[in-house]
Design an enzyme around this catalytic site. Structure first.
Site, PDB file in Angstrom:
ATOM      1  N   ARG A  46      -3.609  39.121  19.453  1.00 35.97           N
ATOM      2  CA  ARG A  46      -3.373  37.719  19.101  1.00 35.97           C
ATOM      3  C   ARG A  46      -2.454  37.488  17.914  1.00 35.97           C
ATOM      4  O   ARG A  46      -2.247  36.351  17.500  1.00 35.97           O
ATOM      5  CB  ARG A  46      -4.688  36.963  18.878  1.00 35.97           C
ATOM      6  CG  ARG A  46      -5.492  36.844  20.129  1.00 35.97           C
ATOM      7  CD  ARG A  46      -6.781  36.077  20.022  1.00 35.97           C
ATOM      8  NE  ARG A  46      -7.097  35.496  18.749  1.00 35.97           N
ATOM      9  CZ  ARG A  46      -7.447  34.227  18.571  1.00 35.97           C
ATOM     10  NH1 ARG A  46      -7.526  33.426  19.598  1.00 35.97           N
ATOM     11  NH2 ARG A  46      -7.743  33.769  17.392  1.00 35.97           N
ATOM     12  N   ASP A  47      -1.863  38.515  17.312  1.00 39.28           N
ATOM     13  CA  ASP A  47      -0.940  38.298  16.193  1.00 39.28           C
ATOM     14  C   ASP A  47       0.124  39.393  16.169  1.00 39.28           C
ATOM     15  O   ASP A  47       0.449  39.931  15.122  1.00 39.28           O
ATOM     16  CB  ASP A  47      -1.715  38.261  14.874  1.00 39.28           C
ATOM     17  CG  ASP A  47      -0.889  37.713  13.715  1.00 39.28           C
ATOM     18  OD1 ASP A  47       0.088  36.974  13.963  1.00 39.28           O
ATOM     19  OD2 ASP A  47      -1.208  38.037  12.553  1.00 39.28           O
ATOM     20  N   ILE A  48       0.668  39.703  17.345  1.00 35.13           N
ATOM     21  CA  ILE A  48       1.660  40.766  17.396  1.00 35.13           C
ATOM     22  C   ILE A  48       2.996  40.216  16.900  1.00 35.13           C
ATOM     23  O   ILE A  48       3.435  39.149  17.319  1.00 35.13           O
ATOM     24  CB  ILE A  48       1.761  41.389  18.815  1.00 35.13           C
ATOM     25  CG1 ILE A  48       2.292  42.810  18.750  1.00 35.13           C
ATOM     26  CG2 ILE A  48       2.597  40.567  19.743  1.00 35.13           C
ATOM     27  CD1 ILE A  48       1.359  43.785  18.166  1.00 35.13           C
TER      28      ILE A  48
END
Length: 86
Positions: A46-48
């Site tokens: 969710r935060d690549i």
């Protein structure tokens, strides 16, 4: 490897050819596929982003910063993908 290696002052930057960039991108994709499909615990990062990918000496990517990650529960049909990071 520090972020200066790719984005910092010119004297610290590493020149990456397209083959090396491709290798890094495919490595990131393999890491995400492992987290989503092959790992015992199914994880959605969710935060690549570039700052959450570390490179080792051989420029192999390592996914980092799992602070916003979610575990995929088998019985759910989808996971919220609303904006969660920066």
């Amino acid at each position: 490897m520090s972020s200066d290696t790719i984005e910092g002052p010119k004297e610290f930057q590493l020149k990456l050819d397209w083959w090396t960039r491709h290798k890094i991108c495919v490595g990131i994709a393999r890491g995400l596929a492992y987290l989503h499909e092959e790992s015992r615990l199914k994880i959605v990062h969710r935060d690549i982003k570039a700052t959450n990918v570390l490179l080792d000496r051989d420029l192999n990517p390592k996914i980092s910063d799992f602070g916003l990650a979610k575990l995929d529960e088998e019985d759910k049909t989808h996971i919220s993908t609303k904006i969660a990071g920066t």
